[in-house]
Design a protein around this motif. Structure first.
Motif, PDB file in Angstrom:
ATOM      1  N   UNK A 219     -54.741  12.072  18.375  1.00 40.55           N
ATOM      2  CA  UNK A 219     -55.125  11.061  17.385  1.00 40.55           C
ATOM      3  C   UNK A 219     -54.673  11.459  15.988  1.00 40.55           C
ATOM      4  N   UNK A 220     -54.794  12.745  15.674  1.00 30.28           N
ATOM      5  CA  UNK A 220     -54.399  13.210  14.346  1.00 30.28           C
ATOM      6  C   UNK A 220     -52.900  13.046  14.131  1.00 30.28           C
ATOM      7  N   UNK A 221     -52.100  13.361  15.138  1.00 28.93           N
ATOM      8  CA  UNK A 221     -50.649  13.198  15.018  1.00 28.93           C
ATOM      9  C   UNK A 221     -50.310  11.752  14.684  1.00 28.93           C
ATOM     10  N   UNK A 222     -50.990  10.815  15.360  1.00 29.34           N
ATOM     11  CA  UNK A 222     -50.727   9.393  15.099  1.00 29.34           C
ATOM     12  C   UNK A 222     -51.130   8.978  13.692  1.00 29.34           C
ATOM     13  N   UNK A 223     -52.151   9.636  13.129  1.00 33.42           N
ATOM     14  CA  UNK A 223     -52.677   9.230  11.827  1.00 33.42           C
ATOM     15  C   UNK A 223     -52.092  10.019  10.658  1.00 33.42           C
ATOM     16  N   UNK A 224     -51.354  11.085  10.947  1.00 30.23           N
ATOM     17  CA  UNK A 224     -50.760  11.855   9.862  1.00 30.23           C
ATOM     18  C   UNK A 224     -49.674  11.059   9.149  1.00 30.23           C
ATOM     19  N   UNK A 225     -49.616  11.214   7.849  1.00 28.74           N
ATOM     20  CA  UNK A 225     -48.569  10.571   7.070  1.00 28.74           C
ATOM     21  C   UNK A 225     -47.302  11.426   7.117  1.00 28.74           C
ATOM     22  N   UNK A 226     -46.219  10.861   6.626  1.00 30.82           N
ATOM     23  CA  UNK A 226     -44.962  11.614   6.564  1.00 30.82           C
ATOM     24  C   UNK A 226     -45.176  12.937   5.836  1.00 30.82           C
ATOM     25  N   UNK A 227     -44.571  13.993   6.380  1.00 32.95           N
ATOM     26  CA  UNK A 227     -44.649  15.343   5.826  1.00 32.95           C
ATOM     27  C   UNK A 227     -46.063  15.928   5.915  1.00 32.95           C
ATOM     28  N   UNK A 228     -46.882  15.402   6.828  1.00 30.44           N
ATOM     29  CA  UNK A 228     -48.206  15.951   7.045  1.00 30.44           C
ATOM     30  C   UNK A 228     -48.140  17.329   7.686  1.00 30.44           C
ATOM     31  N   UNK A 229     -49.287  18.019   7.675  1.00 32.16           N
ATOM     32  CA  UNK A 229     -49.343  19.385   8.197  1.00 32.16           C
ATOM     33  C   UNK A 229     -50.457  19.515   9.224  1.00 32.16           C
ATOM     34  N   UNK A 230     -50.168  20.257  10.281  1.00 31.50           N
ATOM     35  CA  UNK A 230     -51.161  20.598  11.291  1.00 31.50           C
ATOM     36  C   UNK A 230     -51.355  22.105  11.268  1.00 31.50           C
ATOM     37  N   UNK A 231     -52.601  22.534  11.093  1.00 31.82           N
ATOM     38  CA  UNK A 231     -52.946  23.947  11.149  1.00 31.82           C
ATOM     39  C   UNK A 231     -53.661  24.165  12.475  1.00 31.82           C
TER      40      UNK A 231
ATOM     41  N   UNK B 130     -50.519  16.122  25.417  1.00 30.38           N
ATOM     42  CA  UNK B 130     -50.273  15.363  24.184  1.00 30.38           C
ATOM     43  C   UNK B 130     -49.049  14.487  24.387  1.00 30.38           C
ATOM     44  N   UNK B 131     -49.198  13.177  24.159  1.00 30.10           N
ATOM     45  CA  UNK B 131     -48.140  12.220  24.517  1.00 30.10           C
ATOM     46  C   UNK B 131     -47.292  11.755  23.343  1.00 30.10           C
ATOM     47  N   UNK B 132     -47.655  12.136  22.132  1.00 35.36           N
ATOM     48  CA  UNK B 132     -46.956  11.568  20.974  1.00 35.36           C
ATOM     49  C   UNK B 132     -46.289  12.623  20.108  1.00 35.36           C
ATOM     50  N   UNK B 133     -45.886  13.731  20.710  1.00 36.74           N
ATOM     51  CA  UNK B 133     -45.249  14.781  19.915  1.00 36.74           C
ATOM     52  C   UNK B 133     -43.912  14.329  19.322  1.00 36.74           C
ATOM     53  N   UNK B 134     -43.337  13.245  19.841  1.00 40.52           N
ATOM     54  CA  UNK B 134     -42.107  12.716  19.253  1.00 40.52           C
ATOM     55  C   UNK B 134     -42.282  12.301  17.804  1.00 40.52           C
ATOM     56  N   UNK B 135     -43.520  11.980  17.419  1.00 40.93           N
ATOM     57  CA  UNK B 135     -43.767  11.589  16.028  1.00 40.93           C
ATOM     58  C   UNK B 135     -43.583  12.758  15.061  1.00 40.93           C
ATOM     59  N   UNK B 136     -43.637  13.970  15.580  1.00 40.78           N
ATOM     60  CA  UNK B 136     -43.434  15.135  14.717  1.00 40.78           C
ATOM     61  C   UNK B 136     -42.058  15.068  14.064  1.00 40.78           C
ATOM     62  N   UNK B 137     -41.086  14.570  14.804  1.00 37.14           N
ATOM     63  CA  UNK B 137     -39.725  14.448  14.263  1.00 37.14           C
ATOM     64  C   UNK B 137     -39.660  13.324  13.245  1.00 37.14           C
ATOM     65  N   UNK B 138     -40.113  12.143  13.654  1.00 27.89           N
ATOM     66  CA  UNK B 138     -40.010  10.986  12.765  1.00 27.89           C
ATOM     67  C   UNK B 138     -40.772  11.151  11.469  1.00 27.89           C
ATOM     68  N   UNK B 139     -41.932  11.803  11.545  1.00 27.50           N
ATOM     69  CA  UNK B 139     -42.752  11.992  10.355  1.00 27.50           C
ATOM     70  C   UNK B 139     -42.459  13.295   9.622  1.00 27.50           C
ATOM     71  N   UNK B 140     -41.569  14.121  10.184  1.00 28.93           N
ATOM     72  CA  UNK B 140     -41.231  15.428   9.599  1.00 28.93           C
ATOM     73  C   UNK B 140     -42.492  16.259   9.371  1.00 28.93           C
ATOM     74  N   UNK B 141     -43.305  16.355  10.430  1.00 26.84           N
ATOM     75  CA  UNK B 141     -44.554  17.103  10.338  1.00 26.84           C
ATOM     76  C   UNK B 141     -44.305  18.599  10.461  1.00 26.84           C
TER      77      UNK B 141
END
Length: 333
Positions: free
Chosen positions: A222-234, A252-263
């Motif tokens: 859920x957090x990955x989906x809600x993070x804004x661009x350039x967000x950080x996960x600790x 986790x099914x949405x790790x592809x968003x890490x690329x698009x959002x540059x997390x």
């Protein structure tokens, strides 16, 4: 009565929205003499933020994407606003306070108790023009899971000291009450009874900037989906999966968003020399001072006696502790 003009979504655009066609001004009335909502407040809007992500809301329902839900045509457009409190039915804010949160882009807003957690008082000791609190001084939003535990309660309160907005999750009503009432988090929810993604969108419709992960599993997703661009996960822990066999753990099914959002996603261990070792003295001095002056609250969960040690540890694994779990020994003088 006062007129209450607002910016509303009149028609779905196909390209760049056109003022007067797709976006229009709607005038309604606002009863200034009416009492505020129970447990909430009424406020006059001083400033509203304009952000690029709003374009994701101005689409047809079947075009919703990237974690954003299309705004119904005819709705007043919402975003982060600065309000001056006019009337209040909550101890959180009083008449004259300037607060920041998420509400409709209109001249007056009535904020009910369900929206209250998304607002924070603007701290402005230097008497700056408050407009900067929607720009250069706009606080980031942090979400911390297992927020009533030993790590989570400290992370959230230290983030509040740095003027971040903090959302926390916990596993019981009592724990979420502590997050709100004791630690003064801006939002709190029970991840066992509510959908984390829905709750994060409710408390931070504009998205979150940092996720301090003590849980893993569906809260991480859920957090990955809600993070804004350039967000950080600790990544500090994944407690939701500790007792689950490896082949049955949550995928986790949405790790592809890490690329698009540059997390940025990075693990943290207090045992690293450049973490716990480097900051230990500073941590001990500052935290002791803040506990002493009661600006930082500590909640402990004590199991008494070695005879109850096994039960106490199991209760920790089951998430039944409230705060930092400890075992106290019967000491004979």
């Amino acid at each position: 009565m006062a007129r209450n003009r607002g910016l509303y979504f009149a028609e779905v655009p196909t390209g760049v929205p056109v003022a007067g066609q797709h976006l229009r001004i709607k005038e309604e009335v606002f009863n200034l003499s009416a009492p505020p909502p129970t447990g909430g407040f009424t406020g006059q809007t001083l400033y509203a933020s304009f952000d690029p992500y709003l374009r994701h809301l101005l689409v047809a329902p079947d075009k919703s994407r990237d974690g954003f839900t299309a705004l119904p045509v005819g709705s007043i457009i919402p975003n982060t606003v600065l309000l001056r409190v006019l009337k209040s039915d909550t101890s959180s804010f009083k008449h004259g306070d300037v607060v920041v949160g998420f509400a409709s882009i209109q001249e007056y807003n009535a904020i009910d108790s369900s929206q209250l957690g998304g607002f924070a008082k603007v701290h402005n000791p230097l008497n700056l023009d408050v407009i900067v609190f929607l720009g250069a001084l706009a606080g980031e939003v942090l979400f911390v899971s297992a927020a009533s535990g030993a790590v989570g309660q400290m992370v959230g309160q230290l983030a509040k000291r740095e003027r971040l907005r903090v959302i926390g999750s916990a596993g019981t009503y009592e724990k979420t009450r502590i997050l709100r009432d004791v630690f003064q988090f801006d939002g709190a929810f029970n991840y066992r009874t509510a959908d984390p993604g829905v709750e994060l969108r409710r408390f931070a419709p504009e998205g979150i900037d940092i996720y301090y992960d003590n849980s893993g599993g569906r809260q991480l997703e859920a957090a990955i989906s809600c993070l804004r661009d350039h967000g950080r996960i600790i990544a500090c822990g994944y407690a939701s999966q500790y007792n689950v066999p490896e082949d049955q753990q949550y995928g986790i099914r949405n790790t592809g968003q890490i690329i698009g959002k540059r997390l940025t996603w990075r693990g943290l261990s207090v045992f690293d020399e450049n973490m716990g070792g480097k900051y230990r003295e500073e941590h001990q001095a500052n935290v002791a001072l803040w506990i002493g002056d009661q600006s930082l609250k500590v909640v402990m969960s004590e199991t008494r006696g070695i005879a109850n040690a096994a039960r106490g540890l199991v209760e920790l694994f089951e998430g039944r502790n409230v705060g930092k779990a400890v075992l106290s020994f019967d000491v004979v003088d």
